[in-house]
Motif scaffolding. Structure first.
Motif, mmCIF file in Angstrom:
data_model
loop_
_atom_site.group_PDB
_atom_site.id
_atom_site.type_symbol
_atom_site.label_atom_id
_atom_site.label_comp_id
_atom_site.label_asym_id
_atom_site.label_seq_id
_atom_site.Cartn_x
_atom_site.Cartn_y
_atom_site.Cartn_z
ATOM 1 N N PHE A 37 67.506 14.880 1.804
ATOM 2 C CA PHE A 37 68.687 15.447 1.353
ATOM 3 C C PHE A 37 68.573 17.137 1.325
ATOM 4 N N ARG A 38 69.623 17.927 1.282
ATOM 5 C CA ARG A 38 69.676 19.163 1.096
ATOM 6 C C ARG A 38 70.374 19.576 0.007
ATOM 7 N N GLN A 39 70.293 20.791 -0.571
ATOM 8 C CA GLN A 39 71.032 21.584 -1.764
ATOM 9 C C GLN A 39 71.243 23.164 -1.388
ATOM 10 N N ARG A 45 73.382 18.315 -4.424
ATOM 11 C CA ARG A 45 72.384 17.820 -3.444
ATOM 12 C C ARG A 45 73.132 17.050 -2.573
ATOM 13 N N TYR A 94 65.587 21.800 1.405
ATOM 14 C CA TYR A 94 65.510 20.488 1.816
ATOM 15 C C TYR A 94 64.624 19.503 1.206
ATOM 16 N N TYR A 95 64.959 18.485 0.796
ATOM 17 C CA TYR A 95 64.123 17.424 -0.055
ATOM 18 C C TYR A 95 63.845 16.178 0.629
ATOM 19 N N ARG A 107 71.835 9.177 -3.651
ATOM 20 C CA ARG A 107 70.718 9.661 -4.221
ATOM 21 C C ARG A 107 69.956 8.814 -5.158
ATOM 22 N N TRP A 113 60.845 11.825 -5.208
ATOM 23 C CA TRP A 113 61.373 12.973 -4.502
ATOM 24 C C TRP A 113 60.170 14.198 -4.480
ATOM 25 N N GLY A 116 60.572 20.172 -2.439
ATOM 26 C CA GLY A 116 61.538 21.070 -1.614
ATOM 27 C C GLY A 116 61.076 22.008 -0.733
#
Length: 123
Positions: A37-39, A45, A94-95, A107, A113, A116
């Motif tokens: 995932f990305r934020q 996110r 990026y996670y 999510r 998790w 990042g």
């Protein structure tokens, strides 16, 4: 219990490439589906890519199809995200995430998790 540590982030010019890694600890790594995932700053996110526990199924968000590739090496307890043809809009933290509900985009389906890794793409 699964612990995840991302690495490989950095700064790159548009059109360049990076490969992110997510190393997992825990004996059951191979039974977990994995997601990236990305934020971006000021944004929620969002899902990027996912891979099933056995590597046979992958799933991508439309904006990265054909540019990003997710893969995993269960012998090394590691999942990768190869990112090519990077664009400024790919700039984000990026996670890596792990779950057992299939390689999905939500999510909420991921129980674990990482912290990042930052990716910055300049134009």
């Amino acid at each position: 219990q699964v612990q995840l540590v991302e690495s490989g982030g950095g700064s790159v010019q548009a059109g360049g490439s990076l490969r992110l890694s997510c190393a997992a600890s825990g004996r059951t790594f191979s039974t977990y589906d994995k997601g990236w995932f990305r934020q971006a700053p000021g944004k929620a996110r969002e899902f990027v890519a996912a891979i099933s526990w056995n590597g046979r199924t992958t799933y991508y968000t439309d904006s990265v199809k054909g540019r990003f590739t997710i893969s995993r090496d269960n012998a090394k307890n590691t999942v990768y995200l190869q990112m090519n043809s990077l664009k400024p809009e790919d700039t984000a933290d990026y996670y890596c995430a792990a779950g057992q509900n299939g390689p999905r985009a939500s999510r909420d389906l991921y129980a674990y998790w990482g912290q990042g890794t930052q990716v910055t793409v300049s134009s």
